[in-house]
Design a protein around this motif. Structure first.
Motif, PDB file in Angstrom:
ATOM      1  N   ASN A 185      23.828   1.088  19.132  1.00 32.68           N
ATOM      2  CA  ASN A 185      22.883   1.458  18.079  1.00 32.68           C
ATOM      3  C   ASN A 185      22.127   0.200  17.668  1.00 32.68           C
ATOM      4  O   ASN A 185      22.459  -0.906  18.117  1.00 32.68           O
ATOM      5  CB  ASN A 185      23.610   2.111  16.886  1.00 32.68           C
ATOM      6  CG  ASN A 185      24.615   1.201  16.241  1.00 32.68           C
ATOM      7  OD1 ASN A 185      24.280   0.131  15.735  1.00 32.68           O
ATOM      8  ND2 ASN A 185      25.883   1.608  16.244  1.00 32.68           N
ATOM      9  N   LEU A 186      21.109   0.353  16.845  1.00 24.92           N
ATOM     10  CA  LEU A 186      20.249  -0.780  16.509  1.00 24.92           C
ATOM     11  C   LEU A 186      20.975  -1.869  15.723  1.00 24.92           C
ATOM     12  O   LEU A 186      20.735  -3.061  15.950  1.00 24.92           O
ATOM     13  CB  LEU A 186      19.010  -0.298  15.748  1.00 24.92           C
ATOM     14  CG  LEU A 186      18.056   0.569  16.570  1.00 24.92           C
ATOM     15  CD1 LEU A 186      16.953   1.125  15.686  1.00 24.92           C
ATOM     16  CD2 LEU A 186      17.465  -0.220  17.734  1.00 24.92           C
ATOM     17  N   ASP A 187      21.862  -1.491  14.815  1.00 28.10           N
ATOM     18  CA  ASP A 187      22.631  -2.495  14.075  1.00 28.10           C
ATOM     19  C   ASP A 187      23.513  -3.305  15.020  1.00 28.10           C
ATOM     20  O   ASP A 187      23.612  -4.530  14.906  1.00 28.10           O
ATOM     21  CB  ASP A 187      23.487  -1.849  12.990  1.00 28.10           C
ATOM     22  CG  ASP A 187      22.664  -1.321  11.835  1.00 28.10           C
ATOM     23  OD1 ASP A 187      21.533  -1.818  11.616  1.00 28.10           O
ATOM     24  OD2 ASP A 187      23.146  -0.403  11.140  1.00 28.10           O
ATOM     25  N   ALA A 188      24.145  -2.624  15.945  1.00 23.97           N
ATOM     26  CA  ALA A 188      25.002  -3.302  16.911  1.00 23.97           C
ATOM     27  C   ALA A 188      24.172  -4.194  17.837  1.00 23.97           C
ATOM     28  O   ALA A 188      24.613  -5.281  18.223  1.00 23.97           O
ATOM     29  CB  ALA A 188      25.794  -2.289  17.726  1.00 23.97           C
ATOM     30  N   ALA A 227      15.873   3.018  26.405  1.00 27.96           N
ATOM     31  CA  ALA A 227      15.593   1.617  26.092  1.00 27.96           C
ATOM     32  C   ALA A 227      16.888   0.852  25.860  1.00 27.96           C
ATOM     33  O   ALA A 227      17.066  -0.266  26.354  1.00 27.96           O
ATOM     34  CB  ALA A 227      14.678   1.514  24.877  1.00 27.96           C
ATOM     35  N   MET A 228      17.799   1.441  25.121  1.00 34.39           N
ATOM     36  CA  MET A 228      19.076   0.791  24.852  1.00 34.39           C
ATOM     37  C   MET A 228      19.834   0.565  26.154  1.00 34.39           C
ATOM     38  O   MET A 228      20.376  -0.526  26.379  1.00 34.39           O
ATOM     39  CB  MET A 228      19.895   1.641  23.881  1.00 34.39           C
ATOM     40  CG  MET A 228      20.988   0.898  23.197  1.00 34.39           C
ATOM     41  SD  MET A 228      20.451  -0.364  22.027  1.00 34.39           S
ATOM     42  CE  MET A 228      19.766   0.630  20.722  1.00 34.39           C
ATOM     43  N   ASP A 229      19.855   1.567  27.030  1.00 38.11           N
ATOM     44  CA  ASP A 229      20.529   1.418  28.324  1.00 38.11           C
ATOM     45  C   ASP A 229      19.893   0.299  29.147  1.00 38.11           C
ATOM     46  O   ASP A 229      20.595  -0.475  29.803  1.00 38.11           O
ATOM     47  CB  ASP A 229      20.492   2.728  29.112  1.00 38.11           C
ATOM     48  CG  ASP A 229      21.415   3.797  28.548  1.00 38.11           C
ATOM     49  OD1 ASP A 229      22.310   3.461  27.736  1.00 38.11           O
ATOM     50  OD2 ASP A 229      21.225   4.975  28.907  1.00 38.11           O
ATOM     51  N   ALA A 230      18.569   0.202  29.112  1.00 33.01           N
ATOM     52  CA  ALA A 230      17.874  -0.843  29.870  1.00 33.01           C
ATOM     53  C   ALA A 230      18.186  -2.230  29.319  1.00 33.01           C
ATOM     54  O   ALA A 230      18.348  -3.193  30.080  1.00 33.01           O
ATOM     55  CB  ALA A 230      16.370  -0.584  29.851  1.00 33.01           C
ATOM     56  N   TYR A 258      10.067   2.620  19.761  1.00 31.60           N
ATOM     57  CA  TYR A 258       9.489   1.349  20.195  1.00 31.60           C
ATOM     58  C   TYR A 258       9.432   0.365  19.032  1.00 31.60           C
ATOM     59  O   TYR A 258       9.855  -0.790  19.160  1.00 31.60           O
ATOM     60  CB  TYR A 258       8.093   1.572  20.785  1.00 31.60           C
ATOM     61  CG  TYR A 258       7.342   0.284  21.005  1.00 31.60           C
ATOM     62  CD1 TYR A 258       7.589  -0.499  22.132  1.00 31.60           C
ATOM     63  CD2 TYR A 258       6.401  -0.163  20.084  1.00 31.60           C
ATOM     64  CE1 TYR A 258       6.913  -1.691  22.326  1.00 31.60           C
ATOM     65  CE2 TYR A 258       5.720  -1.354  20.269  1.00 31.60           C
ATOM     66  CZ  TYR A 258       5.979  -2.111  21.392  1.00 31.60           C
ATOM     67  OH  TYR A 258       5.315  -3.298  21.582  1.00 31.60           O
ATOM     68  N   ASP A 259       8.909   0.821  17.898  1.00 36.04           N
ATOM     69  CA  ASP A 259       8.788  -0.048  16.723  1.00 36.04           C
ATOM     70  C   ASP A 259      10.154  -0.561  16.262  1.00 36.04           C
ATOM     71  O   ASP A 259      10.308  -1.740  15.932  1.00 36.04           O
ATOM     72  CB  ASP A 259       8.103   0.693  15.571  1.00 36.04           C
ATOM     73  CG  ASP A 259       6.630   0.969  15.834  1.00 36.04           C
ATOM     74  OD1 ASP A 259       6.026   0.319  16.717  1.00 36.04           O
ATOM     75  OD2 ASP A 259       6.078   1.854  15.147  1.00 36.04           O
ATOM     76  N   ALA A 260      11.145   0.315  16.249  1.00 37.08           N
ATOM     77  CA  ALA A 260      12.478  -0.067  15.786  1.00 37.08           C
ATOM     78  C   ALA A 260      13.115  -1.094  16.720  1.00 37.08           C
ATOM     79  O   ALA A 260      13.681  -2.098  16.260  1.00 37.08           O
ATOM     80  CB  ALA A 260      13.362   1.164  15.666  1.00 37.08           C
TER      81      ALA A 260
END
Length: 122
Positions: free
Chosen positions: A57-60, A40-43, A94-96
């Motif tokens: 990462n999610l914070d970034a 997901a991050m790559d997409a 997904y939720d995150a």
């Protein structure tokens, strides 16, 4: 963040999405093969062409989506199709990711660029 039921787009889907776009720059994210947080991050990186300094990462992700100085001026619309693939493969991921997208849109970015997110649910 806007969530639209796929049923809304049964007939004339392309026309409906085009009318929602207006003058926004579309950034499609095809979720059909996304089953992990890393995928997901790559997409998202690919769809939005995130800057090289992005920290993966999610914070970034939140940080880069609330400072859109790297994007051309105007509205940018991330269109995530088939999110159910990730939801079925890794519900917490997904939720995150959905939470980060929602919070980034709600918090907004100062400047000439802004982000909207459309999640096409099925």
């Amino acid at each position: 963040m806007t969530t639209v039921s796929r049923g809304t787009f049964r007939h004339g889907a392309a026309d409906e999405v085009d009318s929602m776009l207006g003058s926004a720059t579309p950034h499609p994210l095809d979720g059909a093969r996304i089953t992990t947080s890393a995928e997901a991050m790559d997409a998202i990186i690919e769809a939005l062409d995130l800057p090289d300094h992005f920290g993966h990462n999610l914070d970034a992700l939140y940080d880069v989506l609330t400072d859109l100085s790297w994007l051309p001026p105007g509205e940018h619309l991330l269109i995530w199709s088939e999110p159910s693939t990730l939801r079925a493969g890794d519900q917490p991921a997904y939720d995150a990711i959905r939470t980060v997208l929602s919070e980034a849109v709600a918090d907004g970015a100062a400047g000439e660029s802004f982000l909207s997110v459309l999640i096409l649910t099925d």
